[in-house]
Design a protein around this motif. Structure first.
Motif, PDB file in Angstrom:
ATOM      1  N   HIS A   1       0.819  -1.219   0.000  1.00  0.00           N
ATOM      2  CA  HIS A   1       0.000   0.000   0.000  1.00  0.00           C
ATOM      3  C   HIS A   1       0.849   1.265   0.000  1.00  0.00           C
ATOM      4  N   GLU A   2       2.156   1.114   0.222  1.00  0.00           N
ATOM      5  CA  GLU A   2       3.055   2.260   0.255  1.00  0.00           C
ATOM      6  C   GLU A   2       3.633   2.515  -1.141  1.00  0.00           C
ATOM      7  N   GLN A   3       4.205   3.701  -1.317  1.00  0.00           N
ATOM      8  CA  GLN A   3       4.891   4.024  -2.566  1.00  0.00           C
ATOM      9  C   GLN A   3       6.322   3.495  -2.474  1.00  0.00           C
ATOM     10  N   LEU A   4       6.586   2.415  -3.181  1.00  0.00           N
ATOM     11  CA  LEU A   4       7.862   1.722  -3.079  1.00  0.00           C
ATOM     12  C   LEU A   4       8.633   1.799  -4.382  1.00  0.00           C
ATOM     13  N   ASP A   5       9.939   1.653  -4.275  1.00  0.00           N
ATOM     14  CA  ASP A   5      10.762   1.554  -5.476  1.00  0.00           C
ATOM     15  C   ASP A   5      11.770   0.432  -5.285  1.00  0.00           C
TER      16      ASP A   5
ATOM     17  N   ARG B   1       0.863  -7.050  -8.574  1.00  0.00           N
ATOM     18  CA  ARG B   1      -0.051  -8.171  -8.415  1.00  0.00           C
ATOM     19  C   ARG B   1      -0.513  -8.312  -6.960  1.00  0.00           C
ATOM     20  N   SER B   2       0.344  -7.942  -6.020  1.00  0.00           N
ATOM     21  CA  SER B   2      -0.083  -7.925  -4.624  1.00  0.00           C
ATOM     22  C   SER B   2      -1.172  -6.881  -4.425  1.00  0.00           C
ATOM     23  N   ARG B   3      -0.991  -5.718  -5.033  1.00  0.00           N
ATOM     24  CA  ARG B   3      -2.003  -4.672  -4.922  1.00  0.00           C
ATOM     25  C   ARG B   3      -3.328  -5.124  -5.536  1.00  0.00           C
ATOM     26  N   LEU B   4      -3.257  -5.817  -6.654  1.00  0.00           N
ATOM     27  CA  LEU B   4      -4.473  -6.337  -7.272  1.00  0.00           C
ATOM     28  C   LEU B   4      -5.142  -7.374  -6.379  1.00  0.00           C
ATOM     29  N   ARG B   5      -4.342  -8.213  -5.753  1.00  0.00           N
ATOM     30  CA  ARG B   5      -4.888  -9.237  -4.866  1.00  0.00           C
ATOM     31  C   ARG B   5      -5.602  -8.597  -3.683  1.00  0.00           C
ATOM     32  N   HIS B   6      -4.967  -7.592  -3.080  1.00  0.00           N
ATOM     33  CA  HIS B   6      -5.603  -6.899  -1.953  1.00  0.00           C
ATOM     34  C   HIS B   6      -6.865  -6.173  -2.410  1.00  0.00           C
ATOM     35  N   ALA B   7      -6.820  -5.574  -3.603  1.00  0.00           N
ATOM     36  CA  ALA B   7      -7.985  -4.854  -4.116  1.00  0.00           C
ATOM     37  C   ALA B   7      -9.147  -5.810  -4.358  1.00  0.00           C
ATOM     38  N   ALA B   8      -8.853  -6.969  -4.946  1.00  0.00           N
ATOM     39  CA  ALA B   8      -9.909  -7.945  -5.210  1.00  0.00           C
ATOM     40  C   ALA B   8     -10.575  -8.382  -3.914  1.00  0.00           C
ATOM     41  N   ARG B   9      -9.792  -8.498  -2.858  1.00  0.00           N
ATOM     42  CA  ARG B   9     -10.351  -8.890  -1.565  1.00  0.00           C
ATOM     43  C   ARG B   9     -11.245  -7.777  -1.001  1.00  0.00           C
ATOM     44  N   LEU B  10     -10.793  -6.538  -1.137  1.00  0.00           N
ATOM     45  CA  LEU B  10     -11.537  -5.410  -0.574  1.00  0.00           C
ATOM     46  C   LEU B  10     -12.804  -5.085  -1.357  1.00  0.00           C
TER      47      LEU B  10
ATOM     48  N   SER C   1     -15.555   2.732  -1.335  1.00  0.00           N
ATOM     49  CA  SER C   1     -15.689   3.038  -2.762  1.00  0.00           C
ATOM     50  C   SER C   1     -14.504   2.471  -3.527  1.00  0.00           C
ATOM     51  N   ILE C   2     -14.659   2.323  -4.826  1.00  0.00           N
ATOM     52  CA  ILE C   2     -13.570   1.817  -5.664  1.00  0.00           C
ATOM     53  C   ILE C   2     -12.381   2.771  -5.615  1.00  0.00           C
ATOM     54  N   THR C   3     -12.646   4.043  -5.569  1.00  0.00           N
ATOM     55  CA  THR C   3     -11.552   5.022  -5.468  1.00  0.00           C
ATOM     56  C   THR C   3     -10.781   4.829  -4.177  1.00  0.00           C
ATOM     57  N   GLU C   4     -11.490   4.667  -3.060  1.00  0.00           N
ATOM     58  CA  GLU C   4     -10.827   4.442  -1.773  1.00  0.00           C
ATOM     59  C   GLU C   4      -9.978   3.181  -1.811  1.00  0.00           C
ATOM     60  N   ILE C   5     -10.503   2.131  -2.414  1.00  0.00           N
ATOM     61  CA  ILE C   5      -9.758   0.875  -2.503  1.00  0.00           C
ATOM     62  C   ILE C   5      -8.504   1.056  -3.346  1.00  0.00           C
ATOM     63  N   ALA C   6      -8.632   1.718  -4.482  1.00  0.00           N
ATOM     64  CA  ALA C   6      -7.493   1.926  -5.388  1.00  0.00           C
ATOM     65  C   ALA C   6      -6.340   2.614  -4.674  1.00  0.00           C
ATOM     66  N   PHE C   7      -6.638   3.705  -4.003  1.00  0.00           N
ATOM     67  CA  PHE C   7      -5.585   4.433  -3.303  1.00  0.00           C
ATOM     68  C   PHE C   7      -5.135   3.688  -2.048  1.00  0.00           C
ATOM     69  N   GLY C   8      -6.062   2.978  -1.420  1.00  0.00           N
ATOM     70  CA  GLY C   8      -5.732   2.265  -0.197  1.00  0.00           C
ATOM     71  C   GLY C   8      -4.756   1.127  -0.391  1.00  0.00           C
ATOM     72  N   VAL C   9      -4.792   0.473  -1.560  1.00  0.00           N
ATOM     73  CA  VAL C   9      -3.881  -0.655  -1.799  1.00  0.00           C
ATOM     74  C   VAL C   9      -2.570  -0.214  -2.431  1.00  0.00           C
ATOM     75  N   GLY C  10      -2.451   1.082  -2.767  1.00  0.00           N
ATOM     76  CA  GLY C  10      -1.163   1.566  -3.257  1.00  0.00           C
ATOM     77  C   GLY C  10      -1.132   2.136  -4.650  1.00  0.00           C
ATOM     78  N   PHE C  11      -2.253   2.081  -5.385  1.00  0.00           N
ATOM     79  CA  PHE C  11      -2.268   2.694  -6.712  1.00  0.00           C
ATOM     80  C   PHE C  11      -2.368   4.216  -6.546  1.00  0.00           C
ATOM     81  N   GLY C  12      -1.512   4.927  -7.240  1.00  0.00           N
ATOM     82  CA  GLY C  12      -1.506   6.380  -7.119  1.00  0.00           C
ATOM     83  C   GLY C  12      -2.457   7.080  -8.056  1.00  0.00           C
TER      84      GLY C  12
END
Length: 281
Positions: free
Chosen positions: A178-182, A215-224, A231-242
């Protein structure tokens, strides 16, 4: 190992496996009498079969061929794993198809489409979806065959220390997705240079660190998405998509449907299964 049968039907049964073994426990050998594909939803473990070795992390797929012996290891610092396994009848395997080499793949790295379907199955198993778990299991197995056919899965050739580093890094990425990683930050966590880390991670787990992160972010999003309260917007940002549009595009590319349609599927809209089944053939 705790095994709880979630569903039993004529052609497919679904079993929830929960293992608490850690480095202190000796490796054990499993021998199965049916075909199965298991979605690793949490944790990590190693597997040796027919002289090949694999490391599995959250999102990986464990493939079992009847009659083969599987030696499972738990050498990682944080022991334990959880899998949702689909055990298939011979008639269903024949219907789905796939060569012997496909069913003897041993393990697959996290693949976005299978991860999304795995979370859909998990939601159904937990009673958070009105979809039939047998329907999802059939689709999961069919998509597995479709994705693996014609692809070569190479066994891992890396020292035990490197395997542990790669698995520890995957677990860290999953926990911090969920964090901004590099790449540099992830590499520092395991004490490697970014270049060495990239090569090691891909060699052991079959995907790059960035692929695994997405893919981890997608997995967490699918669960949420099973939770109507967010909301979908909350989920998107919550799992790490900017960016919301990037999330929608990435999710659609993985699942074949939008996050909104996927949420509807969780509530019982079988159109998603019909469309993905048609795409599989």
């Amino acid at each position: 190992m705790l095994a709880s049968t979630v569903l039993t039907s004529g052609s497919i049964s679904v079993v929830d496996y929960r293992c608490s073994a850690g480095p202190a426990q000796a490796p054990y050998t499993e021998l199965h009498d049916d075909h199965s594909v298991a979605y690793v939803r949490r944790g990590s473990f190693g597997c040796e079969v027919r002289g090949e070795s694999f490391e599995l992390v959250a999102g990986s797929i464990f493939v079992v061929h009847p009659g083969d012996e599987y030696r499972c290891t738990h050498d990682h610092a944080h022991g334990g794993d959880e899998c949702l396994a689909f055990h298939l009848s011979p008639a269903l395997v024949e219907t789905i198809g796939g060569s012997t080499s496909v069913w003897r793949a041993g393990a697959l790295p996290p693949l976005a489409e299978l991860m999304v379907l795995g979370e859909l199955a998990q939601a159904a198993a937990e009673g958070r979806s009105d979809l039939g778990l047998d329907e999802i299991g059939w689709l999961f197995a069919a998509r597995f065959v479709d994705l693996v056919s014609g692809q070569e899965r190479r066994p891992v050739d890396a020292p035990a220390r490197d395997r542990r580093r790669a698995v520890d890094a995957a677990r860290w990425l999953d926990a911090h997705a969920h964090e901004q990683l590099d790449l540099e930050r992830a590499a520092r966590e395991v004490g490697l240079s970014p270049f060495h880390f990239l090569r090691l991670f891909a060699r052991v787990l079959g995907v790059t660190p960035h692929q695994y992160l997405v893919r981890s972010r997608l997995r967490h999003a699918a669960r949420l998405l099973a939770d109507d309260a967010r909301s979908i917007t909350e989920i998107a940002f919550g799992v790490g998509f900017g960016d919301l549009s990037n999330f929608v595009r990435t999710f659609h590319r993985a699942a074949g449907v939008s996050p909104r349609a996927f949420r509807k599927a969780l509530l019982g809209d079988r159109k998603i299964l019909q469309e993905r089944s048609a795409a599989a053939h």
